[in-house]
Design an enzyme around this catalytic site. Structure first.
Site, PDB file in Angstrom:
ATOM      1  N   PRO A   2       0.105   5.935   6.867  1.00 44.08           N
ATOM      2  CA  PRO A   2       0.089   4.794   7.797  1.00 44.08           C
ATOM      3  C   PRO A   2       1.511   4.466   8.269  1.00 44.08           C
ATOM      4  O   PRO A   2       2.434   4.414   7.472  1.00 44.08           O
ATOM      5  CB  PRO A   2      -0.478   3.657   6.941  1.00 44.08           C
ATOM      6  CG  PRO A   2      -1.147   4.318   5.787  1.00 44.08           C
ATOM      7  CD  PRO A   2      -0.420   5.591   5.551  1.00 44.08           C
ATOM      8  N   GLU A   3       1.660   4.290   9.568  1.00 48.43           N
ATOM      9  CA  GLU A   3       2.954   3.927  10.132  1.00 48.43           C
ATOM     10  C   GLU A   3       2.869   2.497  10.673  1.00 48.43           C
ATOM     11  O   GLU A   3       1.861   1.819  10.474  1.00 48.43           O
ATOM     12  CB  GLU A   3       3.337   4.920  11.247  1.00 48.43           C
ATOM     13  CG  GLU A   3       3.452   6.359  10.735  1.00 48.43           C
ATOM     14  CD  GLU A   3       3.845   7.350  11.817  1.00 48.43           C
ATOM     15  OE1 GLU A   3       4.569   6.966  12.753  1.00 48.43           O
ATOM     16  OE2 GLU A   3       3.409   8.508  11.736  1.00 48.43           O
ATOM     17  N   LYS A  58       7.077  -0.707   7.371  1.00 45.36           N
ATOM     18  CA  LYS A  58       5.700  -0.385   6.993  1.00 45.36           C
ATOM     19  C   LYS A  58       5.249  -1.221   5.802  1.00 45.36           C
ATOM     20  O   LYS A  58       4.235  -0.922   5.171  1.00 45.36           O
ATOM     21  CB  LYS A  58       5.597   1.100   6.627  1.00 45.36           C
ATOM     22  CG  LYS A  58       6.002   2.052   7.739  1.00 45.36           C
ATOM     23  CD  LYS A  58       6.026   3.489   7.222  1.00 45.36           C
ATOM     24  CE  LYS A  58       6.877   4.360   8.116  1.00 45.36           C
ATOM     25  NZ  LYS A  58       7.114   5.692   7.543  1.00 45.36           N
TER      26      LYS A  58
END
Ligand SMILES: [Zn+2]
Length: 288
Positions: A2-3, A58
């Site tokens: 996930p970014e 993040k």
């Protein structure tokens, strides 16, 4: 992994669901995923109320009334799923297929709120973490990262200074360096380079001013569009048809090796190379 867009997507959804809720209990099955002894961790979060949810790079930040913050990092395969007492669940982060009933074997940390709703931290590889920290540490963490690309102060001059800090590095290396620009990873760095018409392998000092400006402009443009599409992996849990995040059909280069370039009038084919060990995608023809 996930970014920024995936973390921001789940943040926006979670804030509507859990702000104001009180944590009744927390169950921690994998001890290494929290920064304190389990007993201490639970004791400190129990009966605290959620004041707000923010994001830095993040890292997802849950602000609790009182002195504590909960910092979440989803790392490679972390996923958050909120299940209300009634109604539809929401999820974000890494898509875990066929998630089934919760908790499942990947549900390592489970928060229960006083209204009976639950927040599951699922993680296949267990690299994700939650840190319970006080204000002073929270500020240190905030300062660990570079420019926040969606913040108002993401100005061209500051961006240029960050970039020019490493004139001999390649553009992609700089884009994914969290201490310079926060929140970009492999997918969006490739997409930003495509948007700017610059190869990810270009050396920073060879960039013309117009190219540098284009990269600066493309960063929020690509990220905001991805957030609008709810990222490349979010929402997997609620979409029972198995489809992934809405951004996937809109990716221009990432994961498109061997396919035709999507830029108008470009006949190029997307190439994939390894750059510092990372799969890197670009069009040889329209990216200079
Ligand atoms: Zn092209």
């Amino acid at each position: 992994m996930p970014e920024l867009p995936e973390v921001e997507t789940i943040r926006r959804e979670l804030v509507q669901k859990i702000k104001g809720k009180t944590i009744k209990d927390v169950e921690i099955k994998v001890f290494k995923m929290v920064n304190l002894p389990v007993f201490e961790f639970s004791k400190k979060v129990k009966k605290t109320k959620i004041k707000g949810i923010y994001r830095r790079a993040k890292v997802l930040i849950i602000d609790l009334y009182g002195p504590y913050f909960l910092l979440f990092h989803l790392k490679m395969t972390g996923q958050l799923v909120f299940v209300p007492k009634k109604g539809q669940a929401i999820s974000g982060g890494h898509p875990i297929k066929n998630i089934g009933q919760l908790p499942n074997k990947f549900s390592h940390i489970i928060f229960t709120f006083t209204d009976g709703s639950k927040l599951y931290f699922n993680d296949i590889r267990k690299f994700g973490w939650i840190k319970l920290v006080e204000d002073s540490i929270y500020l240190l963490v905030r300062n660990e990262f570079g420019l926040e690309p969606l913040a108002k102060d993401f100005e061209y001059e500051r961006f240029k200074a960050a970039f020019n800090h490493f004139p001999n590095r390649k553009v992609k290396q700089v884009l994914i360096d969290q201490t310079l620009i926060a929140g970009l990873g492999n997918i969006y760095a490739d997409e930003i380079c495509f948007c700017a018409g610059v190869k990810p392998t270009r050396v920073v000092k060879t960039l013309k001013a117009a190219e540098m400006k284009k990269i600066h402009k493309c960063i929020p443009q690509v990220l905001n569009f991805a957030i609008l599409k709810k990222g490349t992996s979010a929402d997997n849990y609620v979409r029972t048809d198995g489809s992934q995040g809405g951004m996937i059909p809109y990716l221009k280069v990432y994961g498109r090796e061997g396919q035709k370039c999507k830029r108008k009038n470009c006949q190029g084919i997307i190439k994939k190379i390894r750059l510092n060990g990372r799969g890197t995608h670009f069009c040889d023809r329209c990216q200079k």
